[in-house]
Scaffold this active site. Structure first.
Site, PDB file in Angstrom:
ATOM      1  N   GLU A   1       8.428  26.242  -4.462  1.00  0.00           N
ATOM      2  CA  GLU A   1       7.428  27.285  -5.418  1.00  0.00           C
ATOM      3  C   GLU A   1       6.236  26.296  -6.361  1.00  0.00           C
ATOM      4  O   GLU A   1       6.124  26.569  -7.345  1.00  0.00           O
ATOM      5  CB  GLU A   1       8.279  28.268  -6.307  1.00  0.00           C
ATOM      6  CG  GLU A   1       8.919  28.913  -5.644  1.00  0.00           C
ATOM      7  CD  GLU A   1       9.666  30.237  -6.356  1.00  0.00           C
ATOM      8  OE1 GLU A   1      10.322  31.394  -5.824  1.00  0.00           O
ATOM      9  OE2 GLU A   1       9.569  29.978  -7.678  1.00  0.00           O
TER      10      GLU A   1
ATOM     11  N   GLU B   1      15.201  31.700  -0.799  1.00  0.00           N
ATOM     12  CA  GLU B   1      15.551  32.363  -2.015  1.00  0.00           C
ATOM     13  C   GLU B   1      15.258  33.998  -1.464  1.00  0.00           C
ATOM     14  O   GLU B   1      14.323  34.095  -1.088  1.00  0.00           O
ATOM     15  CB  GLU B   1      14.855  31.914  -3.045  1.00  0.00           C
ATOM     16  CG  GLU B   1      15.112  30.762  -3.794  1.00  0.00           C
ATOM     17  CD  GLU B   1      14.395  30.530  -5.316  1.00  0.00           C
ATOM     18  OE1 GLU B   1      13.999  31.534  -5.846  1.00  0.00           O
ATOM     19  OE2 GLU B   1      14.408  29.386  -5.391  1.00  0.00           O
TER      20      GLU B   1
END
Length: 448
Positions: A166, A359
């Site tokens: 991320e 995720e």
């Protein structure tokens, strides 16, 4: 009422559809959120950040967290009992910089291999050594050097690698808004952080290839952007938000270029750097949680999902009405995952490698976590619909194995399939753990 309806709808549905042969099921964690043992590694930007009063909502730190550093065997046994094929964890760069730091990951990888669980390390999950700064170009080169050290030590057993987790959130929350470490409030002056992380990714891919790795990807966070209305101002604001949170981090990797108007804002020889950033990868990791509804700026600060969005931003984030929400206040929209993946396939075509959902998860209290079961059920079905629509999806990782230190939220949010009593470190599998175990048992013939 909305949450209860979501659970009842799940209960009425048929079993989870079968995924293609070889599909990889796993769970994810990150080093800083679970390891503890801070005295046995160098300090990170998160150690400094949490030491400042008011940065973490409950005043906590990750000094102990889940004590995974000392209890990893117990946690690997939980993975084996769950029946997952892979465990996505992160390697702590500050720990690797410390004496015997890599010994821990040696032991962890050996334990995973012995349990029949594939190790999938992420090489950077926000815990930057305190001596480094992503605003500086040299950090990308230092990252590649660190990656080479890890690959040399673990590459005989680790076959699947993830470079960064991320970079969008690390840029936005850590450097633009200051709500995460290192706590900088630079707004659009944070763009070099995005570029240097992407450059670090490309250099890391080269380092991993040099070490013999053949299965390399990244874990980018993405979600559909929904305009607040069809008014021109809302459409333009939503398009700009989508550029910043989605295309800024996907286009350079997959197309070898920045979106129009962005490249000239980046530092250095951008054209040369893009050749490095666009090094071919073997899979594209997607972290998905929810869509975002975006409209024109409203001239006031807005609290969104625990993050204060300044009034001076050229967009405003709005509530998605009429859908369930998690305990974190995040909207639950499984169909957004199907929309995202089919949209990516349309946007990037054959430039999009096979996708892995690196995720997907939710925060709910309680051990009898029926709402988490409903959430996972809905998202796995949504993922299957994307596969049926022709998206090449190769894996799905639940966030997270354990309740953990949830960054600026401290220990107030519980994302785990396993409950952790932070006072005693006792682990208790939740209802969702048993549900997912049963789902995976039904999928075993399809996993090969």
């Amino acid at each position: 009422m909305i949450r209860r309806m979501a659970i009842d709808e799940r209960a009425a549905q048929s079993p989870i559809p079968r995924f293609p042969a070889g599909f990889l099921w796993g769970v994810s964690t990150s080093a800083h959120q679970i390891e503890g043992a801070v005295d046995e590694r160098e300090r990170s930007v998160w150690d400094a950040f949490t030491a400042e009063p008011g940065t973490v909502k409950d005043g906590s730190t990750a000094e102990v967290a889940c004590d995974h550093y000392h209890r990893y065997r117990e946690d690997v046994a939980l993975l084996a009992g769950l029946g997952v094929g892979a465990y996505r964890f992160s390697v702590s760069w500050p720990r690797v910089n410390s004496p015997k730091g890599l010994d821990f990951y040696d032991r962890l990888v050996d334990e995973l291999c012995a349990a029949g669980v594939r190790p999938v390390p992420t090489l950077f999950h926000w815990d930057l050594p305190l001596t480094l700064d992503w605003l500086e170009r040299d950090t990308a080169a230092r990252f590649a050097e660190y990656v080479s050290v890890v690959a040399e030590r673990l590459g005989d057993r680790v076959k699947k690698w993830i470079t960064l987790n991320e970079p969008a959130e690390h840029t936005l929350l850590g450097h633009a808004l200051g709500t995460h470490a290192p706590g900088k409030r630079l707004l659009f002056d944070a763009l070099p952080v995005a570029h240097h992380q992407l450059l670090g990714h490309g250099l890391a891919v080269r380092a991993l290839r040099a070490a013999g790795a053949t299965d390399i990807g990244i874990a980018n966070s993405h979600g559909p952007t929904w305009p607040a209305s069809r008014e021109q101002a809302d459409l333009e604001a939503a398009d700009f938000y989508d550029l910043l949170l989605n295309r800024l981090f996907a286009d350079p990797l997959l197309l070898g270029r920045y979106p129009d108007g962005i490249g000239e804002l980046m530092p250095g020889d951008v054209e040369s750097d893009l050749k490095v950033i666009a090094e071919p990868i073997d899979f594209y990791g997607v972290n998905y949680y929810a869509p975002t509804r975006v409209g024109a700026p409203q001239g006031t600060e807005i609290d969104f999902g625990g993050v204060t969005m300044p009034a001076e931003l050229p967009f405003s984030v709005r509530e998605i009405e009429g859908v369930p929400t998690t305990d974190f206040g995040w909207p639950v929209v499984p169909e957004g995952l199907t929309e995202l993946l089919t949209g990516f396939r349309e946007r990037y075509g054959d430039r999009l490698p096979p996708v892995v959902i690196t995720e997907n998860g939710c925060s709910y209290e309680g051990v009898d976590d029926q709402e988490r079961i409903a959430y996972l059920d809905g998202h796995i079905r949504a993922l299957h619909r994307a596969v049926e629509a022709g998206v090449d999806v190769r894996g799905y990782f639940v966030w997270s194995l354990l309740d953990n230190f949830e960054w600026a939220e401290g220990y107030a949010r519980r994302f785990g399939l396993v409950h952790v009593d932070y006072a005693t470190q006792e682990r208790t599998p939740k209802a969702s753990y048993g549900w997912l175990r049963d789902v995976l048992r039904a999928q075993v013939p399809a996993r090969g």
